[in-house]
Design an enzyme around this catalytic site. Structure first.
Site, mmCIF file in Angstrom:
data_model
loop_
_atom_site.group_PDB
_atom_site.id
_atom_site.type_symbol
_atom_site.label_atom_id
_atom_site.label_comp_id
_atom_site.label_asym_id
_atom_site.label_seq_id
_atom_site.Cartn_x
_atom_site.Cartn_y
_atom_site.Cartn_z
ATOM 1 N N GLU A 98 51.546 -4.882 -20.060
ATOM 2 C CA GLU A 98 50.582 -3.855 -20.818
ATOM 3 C C GLU A 98 51.256 -2.830 -21.265
ATOM 4 O O GLU A 98 52.151 -2.205 -20.545
ATOM 5 C CB GLU A 98 49.601 -3.433 -19.619
ATOM 6 C CG GLU A 98 48.641 -2.466 -20.063
ATOM 7 C CD GLU A 98 48.116 -1.511 -19.253
ATOM 8 O OE1 GLU A 98 46.643 -1.103 -19.368
ATOM 9 O OE2 GLU A 98 48.260 -1.609 -18.112
ATOM 10 N N GLN A 155 49.279 -7.179 -25.076
ATOM 11 C CA GLN A 155 48.568 -6.727 -24.285
ATOM 12 C C GLN A 155 48.504 -5.301 -24.465
ATOM 13 O O GLN A 155 49.616 -4.535 -24.110
ATOM 14 C CB GLN A 155 48.560 -7.112 -23.119
ATOM 15 C CG GLN A 155 47.216 -6.838 -22.144
ATOM 16 C CD GLN A 155 47.111 -6.974 -20.614
ATOM 17 O OE1 GLN A 155 48.090 -6.446 -19.912
ATOM 18 N NE2 GLN A 155 46.316 -7.722 -20.165
ATOM 19 N N CYS A 178 43.394 -4.419 -14.476
ATOM 20 C CA CYS A 178 44.449 -3.428 -14.037
ATOM 21 C C CYS A 178 43.675 -2.488 -12.988
ATOM 22 O O CYS A 178 42.798 -1.669 -13.527
ATOM 23 C CB CYS A 178 45.394 -2.808 -14.757
ATOM 24 S SG CYS A 178 46.719 -1.954 -13.926
ATOM 25 N N LYS A 202 41.149 -9.395 -20.869
ATOM 26 C CA LYS A 202 41.420 -9.807 -19.200
ATOM 27 C C LYS A 202 40.633 -9.021 -18.288
ATOM 28 O O LYS A 202 40.968 -7.942 -18.292
ATOM 29 C CB LYS A 202 43.100 -9.952 -18.949
ATOM 30 C CG LYS A 202 43.384 -10.353 -17.392
ATOM 31 C CD LYS A 202 44.922 -10.496 -17.408
ATOM 32 C CE LYS A 202 45.385 -11.137 -16.313
ATOM 33 N NZ LYS A 202 45.067 -10.399 -15.244
ATOM 34 N N HIS A 219 40.540 -12.715 -13.816
ATOM 35 C CA HIS A 219 41.701 -12.583 -12.502
ATOM 36 C C HIS A 219 40.309 -12.724 -11.434
ATOM 37 O O HIS A 219 39.429 -11.871 -11.084
ATOM 38 C CB HIS A 219 42.333 -11.261 -12.427
ATOM 39 C CG HIS A 219 43.136 -11.332 -11.330
ATOM 40 N ND1 HIS A 219 44.356 -10.816 -11.195
ATOM 41 C CD2 HIS A 219 42.694 -11.511 -9.910
ATOM 42 C CE1 HIS A 219 44.693 -11.069 -9.800
ATOM 43 N NE2 HIS A 219 43.890 -11.259 -9.125
ATOM 44 N N ASN A 278 43.055 -16.981 -13.621
ATOM 45 C CA ASN A 278 44.229 -16.300 -13.051
ATOM 46 C C ASN A 278 44.012 -15.870 -11.873
ATOM 47 O O ASN A 278 42.784 -15.726 -11.323
ATOM 48 C CB ASN A 278 44.332 -15.025 -14.063
ATOM 49 C CG ASN A 278 45.502 -14.069 -13.548
ATOM 50 O OD1 ASN A 278 45.414 -12.806 -13.471
ATOM 51 N ND2 ASN A 278 46.621 -14.873 -13.316
ATOM 52 N N GLY A 279 45.024 -15.827 -10.988
ATOM 53 C CA GLY A 279 45.103 -15.238 -9.608
ATOM 54 C C GLY A 279 45.105 -16.408 -8.760
ATOM 55 O O GLY A 279 45.188 -15.889 -7.324
ATOM 56 N N ALA A 291 50.965 -15.711 -13.047
ATOM 57 C CA ALA A 291 51.734 -14.467 -12.719
ATOM 58 C C ALA A 291 52.821 -14.609 -11.968
ATOM 59 O O ALA A 291 53.816 -14.850 -11.834
ATOM 60 C CB ALA A 291 50.599 -13.201 -12.397
ATOM 61 N N ARG A 292 52.498 -14.171 -10.424
ATOM 62 C CA ARG A 292 53.644 -14.212 -9.485
ATOM 63 C C ARG A 292 54.481 -15.486 -9.318
ATOM 64 O O ARG A 292 55.739 -15.277 -9.181
ATOM 65 C CB ARG A 292 52.906 -13.725 -8.100
ATOM 66 C CG ARG A 292 52.688 -12.024 -8.169
ATOM 67 C CD ARG A 292 51.816 -11.716 -6.951
ATOM 68 N NE ARG A 292 50.783 -12.674 -6.820
ATOM 69 C CZ ARG A 292 50.406 -13.366 -5.720
ATOM 70 N NH1 ARG A 292 51.086 -13.102 -4.676
ATOM 71 N NH2 ARG A 292 49.208 -13.851 -5.719
#
Length: 488
Positions: A42, A86, A115, A154, A182, A213-214, A241-242
């Site tokens: 971002e 983004q 976020c 998102k 997410h 996502n997530g 992501a992670r």
């Protein structure tokens, strides 16, 4: 002729936007391992609007450079059809201005509405937007109508499934190409279970692609799990992501690559694209995770440069070779640029190799002031400065026109102001006019300023208005050039 194919968001495996992680080396590595789309970290609209778009000929990249010379966003041809930019924004017009700035260099534009961190929400961005559907609609509609590239957003889920679905339906009507969800509420963190049922309800309620996502904590441990998560959410695509931050070869159908190879591949991109060592160090630490307490992990933690990081991973020789290649390329391009400068040089421009050093002048006195003063005394039009910036090294050169003659320094400077002062010095020295240096003795501009100060003090003591009429202001105030900086 190159045909730009609109980005498709169905059946895709996507690198999620991650602060400090989603820079160019990580995005390219994810693409190499099989990711279809990569999101950058971002980037805040106000910060981006301060940037200049610069072609970096040495690295063969497009750089968006802040006034302090820091590269805020760097991209390249390899990812052009795959990278989604983004941004964090809470203002439709600012968002559109940023989108137009980067539109030609990316495949899509995304607005972060998920976020939960304070640095984002306190500025009414990120998850704070979820409580302001009107603003969401305004931003997305403005972008969809204002640019040609696909627009996405998102989000995180709201406290109730019904409210979340209703919000997404409203978002869908703006005309966006896809929505990433997410599956956690804004107060929930990675250790909380991801709400697959809510993502599924959204997927079944709208016709645009939903990107789940997530799932890194509960689902995604290897490549096959990406599909499992997609099935559990009924989404059209999955955003990782992670799990990708820990090992970007999660996108590889054949399975994980050894972590040592992954980190070395990452470092190769770091060197190729001159990534800052602090960002490199952060990403490598995320990959090492439980190995941070090993000897190698401790050495990485102690590293204070890209070279030291390379030595930790037994890539010292590769660092030396790569650095030498780019130094040679830079030298070659500088020589070529200088040759082109010489060929294009206007023979009517008077040149000297000079620089402006403010330490050689009294405080608040500059050659530009002296030149302006001389022009007024001789009844010439005020000096006109035209400044250009060289893309290769982002240095500046200024040409000043005085009495229909042009003057410039043969040396390039790091700022527009310094380049203009150097041009003024060339003009003053050519004319044989004092330029205000300390070594020239008594400075009449300083004396004029002192007299002006004394007159104002006397006026104040007599109770007169301190506001000075514009026609009586001292005529040695430095003029600001009206000419915009041009790209060479």
């Amino acid at each position: 002729m190159t045909v730009n194919t609109p980005l498709c968001f169905r059946g895709k495996k996507i690198l999620a936007p991650m602060v400090r992680v989603g820079t160019l080396p990580m995005r390219l590595l994810a693409l190499d391992y099989g990711a279809d789309i990569v999101y950058c970290e971002e980037l805040i609209d106000i910060k981006m609007l301060q940037c200049k778009r610069v072609i970096n000929e040495v690295l063969e990249t497009v750089d968006f450079v802040a006034p302090n010379e820091r590269v805020v966003f760097r991209t390249c041809e390899r990812e052009r059809d795959h990278v989604v930019f983004q941004m964090g924004s809470a203002d439709a017009e600012r968002a559109l201005a940023v989108a137009k700035l980067v539109e030609s260099d990316v495949a899509g534009i995304d607005i972060n509405m998920g976020c939960p961190k304070e640095y984002s929400t306190k500025a009414s961005m990120g998850a704070a937007l979820l409580s302001d559907p009107d603003k969401i609609e305004s931003i997305l509609t403005t972008l969809v109508k204002g640019i040609c590239k696909p627009v996405t957003c998102k989000i995180r889920i709201l406290p109730s499934v019904e409210d979340t679905v209703n919000l997404v339906k409203r978002i869908e009507k703006t005309g966006i190409a896809a929505i990433a969800v997410h599956g956690r509420k804004k107060e929930e963190r990675p250790q909380h279970p991801v709400h697959c049922d809510v993502i599924k309800a959204i997927s079944e309620a709208v016709s645009i692609p939903v990107i789940a996502n997530g799932g890194s904590h509960d689902f995604i441990k290897e490549y096959a799990d990406i599909e499992t998560f997609q099935e559990a959410t009924a989404a059209q695509s999955v955003m990782v992501a992670r799990a990708a931050m820990w090992n970007p070869s999660i996108f590889r159908k054949e399975g994980f690559c050894p972590l040592k190879d992954v980190m070395q591949d990452y470092i190769k991109y770091v060197l190729r694209y001159d990534n800052h060592y602090t960002n490199t160090k952060y990403c490598l630490c995320q990959m090492l995770r439980e190995q941070l307490e090993t000897t190698q992990g401790k050495k990485l933690h102690a590293a204070q440069s890209t070279q030291e990081i390379c030595e930790v991973f037994e890539m010292g020789d590769f660092y030396e070779e790569t650095t030498a290649i780019f130094e040679a390329k830079k030298t070659s391009l500088e020589t070529k640029t200088q040759d082109e400068d010489d060929q294009m040089d206007d023979p009517d421009v008077i040149k000297m190799a000079v620089r402006f050093d403010k330490r050689e002048y009294p405080p608040q006195i500059t050659p530009k002031m002296y030149l302006l003063e001389w022009c007024r005394k001789e009844k010439h039009p005020q000096p006109v400065y035209e400044t250009v910036q060289r893309p290769l090294d982002r240095l500046f050169c200024s040409v000043v026109t005085v009495a229909e003659r042009k003057y410039r320094s043969a040396l390039w400077d790091k700022s527009k102001k310094l380049a203009e002062q150097a041009a003024a010095i060339v003009c003053l020295r050519t004319l044989g006019v004092p330029e205000g240096k300390l070594c020239e003795g008594e400075n009449h501009l300083i004396n004029k300023r002192k007299r002006g100060d004394q007159e104002r003090l006397i006026s104040r003591d007599h109770g007169e208005d301190l506001a000075e009429p514009s026609h009586k202001k001292a005529n040695f105030i430095e003029e600001t050039s009206d000419v915009n900086v041009l790209k060479m």
